[in-house]
Design a protein around this motif. Sequence first.
Motif, PDB file in Angstrom:
ATOM      1  N   TYR A 130       8.600   5.401   0.071  1.00 13.42           N
ATOM      2  CA  TYR A 130       7.647   6.815  -0.059  1.00 13.42           C
ATOM      3  C   TYR A 130       7.223   7.415  -1.398  1.00 13.42           C
ATOM      4  CZ  TYR A 130       4.909  10.491   1.188  1.00 13.42           C
ATOM      5  OH  TYR A 130       4.059  11.750   0.684  1.00 13.42           O
ATOM      6  N   ASN A 131       9.223   7.621  -1.945  1.00  4.40           N
ATOM      7  CA  ASN A 131       9.184   8.402  -3.187  1.00  4.40           C
ATOM      8  C   ASN A 131       9.038   8.296  -4.106  1.00  4.40           C
ATOM      9  OD1 ASN A 131      10.704  10.517  -1.543  1.00  4.40           O
ATOM     10  ND2 ASN A 131      12.725  10.353  -1.689  1.00  4.40           N
ATOM     11  N   GLU A 132       8.762   6.211  -4.546  1.00  2.70           N
ATOM     12  CA  GLU A 132       8.273   5.541  -5.823  1.00  2.70           C
ATOM     13  C   GLU A 132       7.290   6.424  -5.127  1.00  2.70           C
ATOM     14  OE1 GLU A 132       9.441   4.632  -8.528  1.00  2.70           O
ATOM     15  OE2 GLU A 132      11.415   4.711  -7.178  1.00  2.70           O
ATOM     16  N   SER A 133       5.737   5.943  -4.141  1.00  7.31           N
ATOM     17  CA  SER A 133       4.895   5.896  -4.277  1.00  7.31           C
ATOM     18  C   SER A 133       3.973   7.008  -4.068  1.00  7.31           C
ATOM     19  CB  SER A 133       4.289   4.841  -4.804  1.00  7.31           C
ATOM     20  OG  SER A 133       4.484   3.834  -3.106  1.00  7.31           O
ATOM     21  N   PRO A 134       4.294   8.290  -3.723  1.00  5.51           N
ATOM     22  CA  PRO A 134       3.827   9.272  -2.596  1.00  5.51           C
ATOM     23  C   PRO A 134       2.943  10.035  -3.182  1.00  5.51           C
ATOM     24  CG  PRO A 134       5.082  11.074  -4.691  1.00  5.51           C
ATOM     25  CD  PRO A 134       5.053   9.435  -5.099  1.00  5.51           C
ATOM     26  N   ASP A 135       1.937   9.591  -3.332  1.00  5.28           N
ATOM     27  CA  ASP A 135       0.456  10.170  -3.625  1.00  5.28           C
ATOM     28  C   ASP A 135      -0.591   9.071  -3.195  1.00  5.28           C
ATOM     29  OD1 ASP A 135       1.321  12.543  -5.139  1.00  5.28           O
ATOM     30  OD2 ASP A 135       1.173  11.133  -6.869  1.00  5.28           O
ATOM     31  N   LEU A 136      -0.503   7.914  -2.398  1.00  9.38           N
ATOM     32  CA  LEU A 136      -0.877   6.907  -1.810  1.00  9.38           C
ATOM     33  C   LEU A 136      -1.271   7.348   0.020  1.00  9.38           C
ATOM     34  CD1 LEU A 136       0.689   4.334  -3.339  1.00  9.38           C
ATOM     35  CD2 LEU A 136      -0.949   4.744  -4.142  1.00  9.38           C
ATOM     36  N   LYS A 137      -2.270   6.882   0.105  1.00  9.66           N
ATOM     37  CA  LYS A 137      -3.314   6.788   1.907  1.00  9.66           C
ATOM     38  C   LYS A 137      -3.465   6.731   2.198  1.00  9.66           C
ATOM     39  CE  LYS A 137      -4.766  11.481   0.166  1.00  9.66           C
ATOM     40  NZ  LYS A 137      -4.432  12.635   0.683  1.00  9.66           N
ATOM     41  N   ASN A 138      -2.745   4.962   1.754  1.00 12.83           N
ATOM     42  CA  ASN A 138      -2.245   4.445   2.878  1.00 12.83           C
ATOM     43  C   ASN A 138      -0.613   3.778   2.776  1.00 12.83           C
ATOM     44  OD1 ASN A 138      -5.208   4.190   4.797  1.00 12.83           O
ATOM     45  ND2 ASN A 138      -5.796   3.856   3.003  1.00 12.83           N
ATOM     46  N   TYR A 139      -0.487   3.340   3.630  1.00 18.91           N
ATOM     47  CA  TYR A 139       0.470   2.319   3.621  1.00 18.91           C
ATOM     48  C   TYR A 139       1.120   1.464   4.489  1.00 18.91           C
ATOM     49  CZ  TYR A 139       2.710   6.449   0.417  1.00 18.91           C
ATOM     50  OH  TYR A 139       2.530   7.418  -0.640  1.00 18.91           O
ATOM     51  N   SER A 140       1.859   0.463   4.360  1.00 20.89           N
ATOM     52  CA  SER A 140       2.337  -0.658   5.558  1.00 20.89           C
ATOM     53  C   SER A 140       4.104  -1.683   4.983  1.00 20.89           C
ATOM     54  CB  SER A 140       1.206  -2.201   4.581  1.00 20.89           C
ATOM     55  OG  SER A 140       1.688  -2.863   3.180  1.00 20.89           O
ATOM     56  N   ILE A 141       4.488  -1.883   6.297  1.00 20.41           N
ATOM     57  CA  ILE A 141       6.048  -1.723   6.081  1.00 20.41           C
ATOM     58  C   ILE A 141       5.205  -3.515   7.207  1.00 20.41           C
ATOM     59  CG2 ILE A 141       8.213  -2.051   7.838  1.00 20.41           C
ATOM     60  CD1 ILE A 141       7.952   1.183   7.164  1.00 20.41           C
ATOM     61  N   THR A 142       5.814  -4.973   6.325  1.00 21.15           N
ATOM     62  CA  THR A 142       5.815  -5.978   6.653  1.00 21.15           C
ATOM     63  C   THR A 142       7.284  -6.361   7.098  1.00 21.15           C
ATOM     64  OG1 THR A 142       3.999  -6.308   5.349  1.00 21.15           O
ATOM     65  CG2 THR A 142       5.724  -8.493   6.169  1.00 21.15           C
ATOM     66  N   PHE A 143       7.098  -6.522   8.721  1.00 16.73           N
ATOM     67  CA  PHE A 143       9.079  -7.356   9.073  1.00 16.73           C
ATOM     68  C   PHE A 143       9.382  -8.781   8.694  1.00 16.73           C
ATOM     69  CE2 PHE A 143       7.233  -3.661  11.287  1.00 16.73           C
ATOM     70  CZ  PHE A 143       8.258  -2.088  11.348  1.00 16.73           C
ATOM     71  N   PHE A 144       9.783  -8.885   8.194  1.00 15.88           N
ATOM     72  CA  PHE A 144      10.174 -10.130   7.760  1.00 15.88           C
ATOM     73  C   PHE A 144      11.587 -10.746   8.650  1.00 15.88           C
ATOM     74  CE2 PHE A 144       9.261 -14.177   5.357  1.00 15.88           C
ATOM     75  CZ  PHE A 144       8.306 -14.193   5.302  1.00 15.88           C
ATOM     76  N   GLY A 145      12.551 -11.903   8.410  1.00 17.37           N
ATOM     77  CA  GLY A 145      13.528 -12.655   8.461  1.00 17.37           C
ATOM     78  C   GLY A 145      13.892 -13.915   8.114  1.00 17.37           C
ATOM     79  N   GLY A 146      14.846 -14.532   8.283  1.00 18.79           N
ATOM     80  CA  GLY A 146      14.671 -14.777   9.803  1.00 18.79           C
ATOM     81  C   GLY A 146      13.501 -14.882  10.599  1.00 18.79           C
ATOM     82  N   GLU A 147      13.414 -14.863  12.076  1.00 23.28           N
ATOM     83  CA  GLU A 147      12.718 -14.850  13.179  1.00 23.28           C
ATOM     84  C   GLU A 147      13.024 -12.969  13.160  1.00 23.28           C
ATOM     85  OE1 GLU A 147       9.812 -13.710  15.089  1.00 23.28           O
ATOM     86  OE2 GLU A 147       9.792 -15.785  14.179  1.00 23.28           O
ATOM     87  N   PRO A 148      11.647 -12.332  12.737  1.00 21.48           N
ATOM     88  CA  PRO A 148      12.295 -10.822  13.426  1.00 21.48           C
ATOM     89  C   PRO A 148      12.361  -9.855  14.092  1.00 21.48           C
ATOM     90  CG  PRO A 148       9.636 -11.485  12.350  1.00 21.48           C
ATOM     91  CD  PRO A 148      10.567 -13.075  11.777  1.00 21.48           C
ATOM     92  N   LEU A 149      11.552 -11.231  15.617  1.00 19.30           N
ATOM     93  CA  LEU A 149      11.672 -11.268  16.376  1.00 19.30           C
ATOM     94  C   LEU A 149      13.112 -10.921  17.651  1.00 19.30           C
ATOM     95  CD1 LEU A 149       8.458 -11.705  18.572  1.00 19.30           C
ATOM     96  CD2 LEU A 149       8.338 -10.250  17.543  1.00 19.30           C
ATOM     97  N   SER A 150      13.880 -11.646  16.617  1.00 13.20           N
ATOM     98  CA  SER A 150      15.156 -11.506  17.190  1.00 13.20           C
ATOM     99  C   SER A 150      15.950 -10.395  16.774  1.00 13.20           C
ATOM    100  CB  SER A 150      16.285 -12.472  15.988  1.00 13.20           C
ATOM    101  OG  SER A 150      15.978 -12.211  15.247  1.00 13.20           O
TER     102      SER A 150
END
Length: 464
Positions: A130-150
């Motif tokens: 967030y501190n690298e780009s605090p002026d945006l209106k939309n952000y996203s987080i992607t969960f990855f792995g391995g198998e992230p559900l583990s």
Amino acid sequence: MDIKNYPLLRVNYKRLEVDNKNYIFHVPSSSVFELCEDSHRVLNKLENKEDLNSDEKEIFNEFMSLNLVGNQFKEKDVKVQKFPAKALVLNVTSGCNLSCTYCYKEDLTSLKNRGNMTMQMAKDAIDLFYNESPDLKNYSITFFGGEPLSNLTLIKQIIEYANDFFGSKGVNIGYALTTNGTLLTKDIIEYFFKNRVDLTVSIDGPEVLHNKTRVFGNGKGTYKSVVKNLSTLLKVYGDRIVPARVTLTRGVSDVLKIWDHLKNDLGFKEIGFAPVSSGENDFFNLSPQEQIKVFEEFKILGNHYVQNAINGKLNGFSNIHRTMMDIHEGRKKRLPCGAGVGLLSVSYKGDIDLCHRFTGSDFKSFGSIKDGLDKKSLSNFLEKRANEKNSDCQSCHARYLCAGGCYHENYIKNKTPEIKGHQYCDTLREWIDFVVASYVKIREKNPSFFDKFLTNKGVKSKIF
């Protein structure tokens, strides 16, 4: 009119004929222009090095304004000093319950030997992000792995924290997760649906094809485990799209058969194919003959996409849809994707990587959550790639849609992502030509399709 001092810049356009009409694909703007009869005649004269009449000067001047004749405009070097990341990839675990034979993840381990991200690491990553780009209106987080559900417990903790974190700042946060589908349950699916998590399922087609490569640690195929959970997933998500991601490898390349099964038998509304041509293990790379076959079948699906679009429908073939969007928006890419600029990837240990594909690889990281983003090193890398002049790409009419190809594919093929790749250039150019022609057909017969299914920007397309 003497044209000797005004060379024709063939590198800046590509001719095409669609339904007996003449067009050019304008390379500098990734736009499509229809040629009127007079413009077509003038371009023919220029290509044949014939002098023009005085009444053709106006068209010639318009060609000059498009940089089709005259001196080639010199590209200004790209300077990358800011990193307005709006997408954060959190590699929440290195463990996976599968042993897919073609997996590229170099840090992949079994669930028993896995490394898991801590909640403190995730919080610190979100703060840095967030501190690298605090002026945006939309952000996203992607969960990855391995198998992230583990590592589902951590994912739920991150979502709870991120909802509060971004909500307190009055901005939007969305989530995405790619899963092999074997660990899904109804409760998990309903939780993800409620929390706006976009799910993508990795599946390689009918059982006999899928089970060739996507197997459990004991070698048993995973198809039945995946399909068992799919009906619940697609039912709960309803109109929300759940894409299928297909990896095409040697022996698993029957695009039409895979499409038919995933679309018509299983009910996926969006399907994307990832052909493997530069994997480190050549055993899994598509053979040259398979590559040709794959792209020929892509064209069949592409024609299906066009007919659906003309009828006001979206058929879900994401490979053509993504390129169609690039053309519609007139994108001019100097870098192949947003990795390192619009996207940051963090390993479970806290290393900041170019993207999730490099997590665990021998290629350098660009800082860490503990020490911060190494902006100087990342800038140097991106600028070197964006400003490369000594390559065949400079004369390629697909250069601003391809931008030299995937960093990771080039890393595998050339031992460095800094060099633009040339894995299947001729095939890619042919595919781009096909998509441009498809774009023209849709625009001529149902232009409202673009406003409905792409964006409202549009390209600077006209008749001249």
